[in-house]
Design an enzyme around this catalytic site. Structure first.
Site, PDB file in Angstrom:
ATOM      1  N   SER A 276       0.664  -1.176   0.001  1.00 21.85           N
ATOM      2  CA  SER A 276       0.023  -0.222  -0.094  1.00 21.85           C
ATOM      3  C   SER A 276       0.550   0.769   0.240  1.00 21.85           C
ATOM      4  CB  SER A 276      -0.601   0.295   1.270  1.00 21.85           C
ATOM      5  OG  SER A 276      -1.519  -1.347   1.619  1.00 21.85           O
TER       6      SER A 276
ATOM      7  N   LYS B  15      -6.983   2.174  -3.225  1.00 22.86           N
ATOM      8  CA  LYS B  15      -6.363   1.328  -1.568  1.00 22.86           C
ATOM      9  C   LYS B  15      -6.368   2.091  -0.775  1.00 22.86           C
ATOM     10  CE  LYS B  15      -4.566  -1.317   1.822  1.00 22.86           C
ATOM     11  NZ  LYS B  15      -4.970  -2.431   2.244  1.00 22.86           N
TER      12      LYS B  15
ATOM     13  N   LYS C  58       0.874   5.192   8.451  1.00 26.28           N
ATOM     14  CA  LYS C  58       1.438   5.300   7.064  1.00 26.28           C
ATOM     15  C   LYS C  58       0.185   5.582   6.615  1.00 26.28           C
ATOM     16  CE  LYS C  58       2.046   1.766   4.880  1.00 26.28           C
ATOM     17  NZ  LYS C  58       1.478   1.061   4.366  1.00 26.28           N
TER      18      LYS C  58
HETATM   19  P1  NAD Z   1       5.613  -6.065   7.303  1.00 26.73           P
HETATM   20  O1  NAD Z   1       5.767  -4.526   8.427  1.00 26.73           O
HETATM   21  O2  NAD Z   1       4.965  -7.292   8.336  1.00 26.73           O
HETATM   22  O3  NAD Z   1       6.318  -6.820   6.071  1.00 26.73           O
HETATM   23  C1  NAD Z   1       6.890  -6.464   5.131  1.00 26.73           C
HETATM   24  C2  NAD Z   1       7.972  -7.473   5.227  1.00 26.73           C
HETATM   25  O4  NAD Z   1       8.911  -7.148   4.250  1.00 26.73           O
HETATM   26  C3  NAD Z   1       9.247  -7.970   6.039  1.00 26.73           C
HETATM   27  O5  NAD Z   1       9.064  -9.068   6.590  1.00 26.73           O
HETATM   28  C4  NAD Z   1      10.084  -7.236   6.363  1.00 26.73           C
HETATM   29  O6  NAD Z   1      11.687  -7.539   6.774  1.00 26.73           O
HETATM   30  C5  NAD Z   1      10.658  -7.305   4.592  1.00 26.73           C
HETATM   31  N1  NAD Z   1      11.141  -6.698   4.008  1.00 26.73           N
HETATM   32  C6  NAD Z   1      11.592  -4.234   4.372  1.00 26.73           C
HETATM   33  N2  NAD Z   1      12.322  -4.420   3.554  1.00 26.73           N
HETATM   34  C7  NAD Z   1      12.822  -4.606   2.713  1.00 26.73           C
HETATM   35  C8  NAD Z   1      13.944  -5.270   1.862  1.00 26.73           C
HETATM   36  N3  NAD Z   1      14.612  -4.381   1.260  1.00 26.73           N
HETATM   37  N4  NAD Z   1      14.674  -6.386   1.036  1.00 26.73           N
HETATM   38  C9  NAD Z   1      13.260  -7.112   1.316  1.00 26.73           C
HETATM   39  N5  NAD Z   1      12.717  -7.647   2.462  1.00 26.73           N
HETATM   40  C10 NAD Z   1      12.195  -6.093   3.324  1.00 26.73           C
HETATM   41  O7  NAD Z   1       4.334  -5.358   6.405  1.00 26.73           O
HETATM   42  P2  NAD Z   1       2.966  -6.598   6.068  1.00 26.73           P
HETATM   43  O8  NAD Z   1       1.826  -6.760   7.291  1.00 26.73           O
HETATM   44  O9  NAD Z   1       3.062  -7.597   5.695  1.00 26.73           O
HETATM   45  O10 NAD Z   1       1.986  -5.349   4.997  1.00 26.73           O
HETATM   46  C11 NAD Z   1       3.150  -5.079   3.777  1.00 26.73           C
HETATM   47  C12 NAD Z   1       1.921  -4.131   3.104  1.00 26.73           C
HETATM   48  O11 NAD Z   1       0.894  -4.571   3.267  1.00 26.73           O
HETATM   49  C13 NAD Z   1       2.190  -2.242   3.691  1.00 26.73           C
HETATM   50  O12 NAD Z   1       2.404  -1.425   3.046  1.00 26.73           O
HETATM   51  C14 NAD Z   1       0.776  -2.875   4.318  1.00 26.73           C
HETATM   52  O13 NAD Z   1       0.235  -1.723   4.444  1.00 26.73           O
HETATM   53  C15 NAD Z   1      -0.199  -3.374   3.425  1.00 26.73           C
HETATM   54  N6  NAD Z   1      -1.213  -4.231   3.908  1.00 26.73           N
HETATM   55  C16 NAD Z   1      -0.619  -4.167   5.551  1.00 26.73           C
HETATM   56  C17 NAD Z   1      -2.303  -4.907   6.145  1.00 26.73           C
HETATM   57  C18 NAD Z   1      -1.788  -6.022   7.507  1.00 26.73           C
HETATM   58  O14 NAD Z   1      -3.626  -6.311   8.191  1.00 26.73           O
HETATM   59  N7  NAD Z   1      -1.172  -5.760   7.783  1.00 26.73           N
HETATM   60  C19 NAD Z   1      -3.249  -5.525   5.040  1.00 26.73           C
HETATM   61  C20 NAD Z   1      -3.697  -4.909   4.594  1.00 26.73           C
HETATM   62  C21 NAD Z   1      -2.626  -3.983   3.169  1.00 26.73           C
END
Ligand code: NAD
Length: 295
Positions: A97, A172, A240
């Site tokens: 997102s 989104k 965010k």
């Molecule tokens: P999260 O922080 O749990 O996971 C992100 C992952 O990315 C982590 O494992 C991190 O180590 C990895 N990462 C970060 N930088 C990196 C890099 N340079 N190289 C490789 N890996 C890297 O986040 P999430 O909750 O999974 O959310 C991911 C996206 O989905 C976000 O944009 C969030 O807004 C969106 N989203 C989240 C939810 C929710 O409920 N958690 C729901 C819908 C959408």
């Protein structure tokens, strides 16, 4: 058709989404900064890549599921990034997102390398990711979307092309306004009911079938009654998103009075040390105002 897919970002959302792609029979090349996240996927049959570049070199489709715009930019455009490795004609699907301006910039840079891009963020939270029932809103060219739609359906239940590049992430942002304001409205209502001394569980049963019923109510009321604030969607991520909502809205001349108040509520919760909690923790802000706890 089974595909070879690079998957970068194996967090709360990315891990279960990647597991569903494996279950559907695709080959997966995975990368994350956290070794433990990678190990969980290799144990399930994926292959580890040392960098985003390597994941892209070995795949036809590359999916990114990263926290915010700066992470996606670094992974796609940076050193050892996706565009250094991606083959001409491959498809990058960013499911994070982020803001439409960053998404459009990435699509342009990808196109210069002969790589097609779709933005395809999701709604439905961790539970939707685990169950493969996410709502996926996409932006990009129709023929590209059609060519990867079956892969998106392996992670989601509804998959809709909203328009050109940037339209998915814009949808989104709109989605996040509705979800988070819903949580705030629910929180106000629960605090009123709690202070008035009525049975919250009975109130929930009484109203859930009427106009107040919603996915938010179904998912969050039981969590709040159990005082379970384990995320799900943490306050930090939603903060965010609401920042992205306000920036994008102001750039195109749209005032959002309710969203701006909610952004301040999220900042107050962050100042209180609650940013790692689920966004239904908004109820704690209202509880403090009214000096009452919803239970
Ligand atoms: P999260 O922080 O749990 O996971 C992100 C992952 O990315 C982590 O494992 C991190 O180590 C990895 N990462 C970060 N930088 C990196 C890099 N340079 N190289 C490789 N890996 C890297 O986040 P999430 O909750 O999974 O959310 C991911 C996206 O989905 C976000 O944009 C969030 O807004 C969106 N989203 C989240 C939810 C929710 O409920 N958690 C729901 C819908 C959408």
């Amino acid at each position: 058709m089974k595909r070879t897919i690079g998957f970068i970002g194996l967090g709360i959302m990315g891990k279960p989404m990647a597991l569903n792609l494996l279950k559907a029979g695709h080959s997966l090349i995975v990368n994350d900064l956290v070794p433990e996240a990678v190990n969980q996927l290799t144990a399930a049959g994926a292959t580890a890549a040392q960098s985003a570049k390597e994941a892209a070199e070995k795949s036809d489709i590359i999916i990114t599921m990263l926290p915010a715009g700066q992470h996606v930019k670094a992974v796609v455009l940076g050193e050892n990034g996706v565009l250094e490795g991606a083959k001409e004609g491959s498809i990058l699907i960013d499911m994070s997102s982020i803001t439409p301006d960053v998404s459009k910039e990435l699509a342009k840079k990808a196109e210069e390398k002969g790589v097609y891009m779709l933005d395809a963020p999701v709604s439905g939270g961790e539970i939707g990711a685990i169950n493969g029932t996410l709502a996926i809103m996409a932006g990009g060219k129709e023929e590209i979307f059609e060519s990867v739609a079956p892969v998106l359906y392996d992670m989601g239940e509804t998959v809709v092309l909203v328009g050109d590049n940037g339209c998915g992430v814009t949808a989104k942002l709109a989605n996040q306004i509705i979800v988070n304001l819903n949580i705030a409205a629910m929180s106000e209502a629960l605090v009123l009911a709690a202070k008035a001394g009525i049975d919250i569980e009975k109130m929930f049963q009484a109203i859930r079938g009427g106009f107040a019923g919603s996915a938010v109510l179904e998912e969050k009321v039981p969590k709040i009654l159990e005082r379970n604030f384990v995320p799900g969607g943490p306050i930090s991520i939603n903060l965010k998103d609401m920042n992205n909502v306000m920036t994008t809205a102001h750039e195109i001349g749209v005032p959002l009075p309710l969203s701006s108040q909610l952004l301040e509520i999220f900042h107050a919760l962050k100042a209180d040390g609650l940013e790692k909690e689920d966004h239904c923790g908004v109820v704690k802000y209202y509880e403090k105002l009214a000096n009452v706890e919803v239970k």
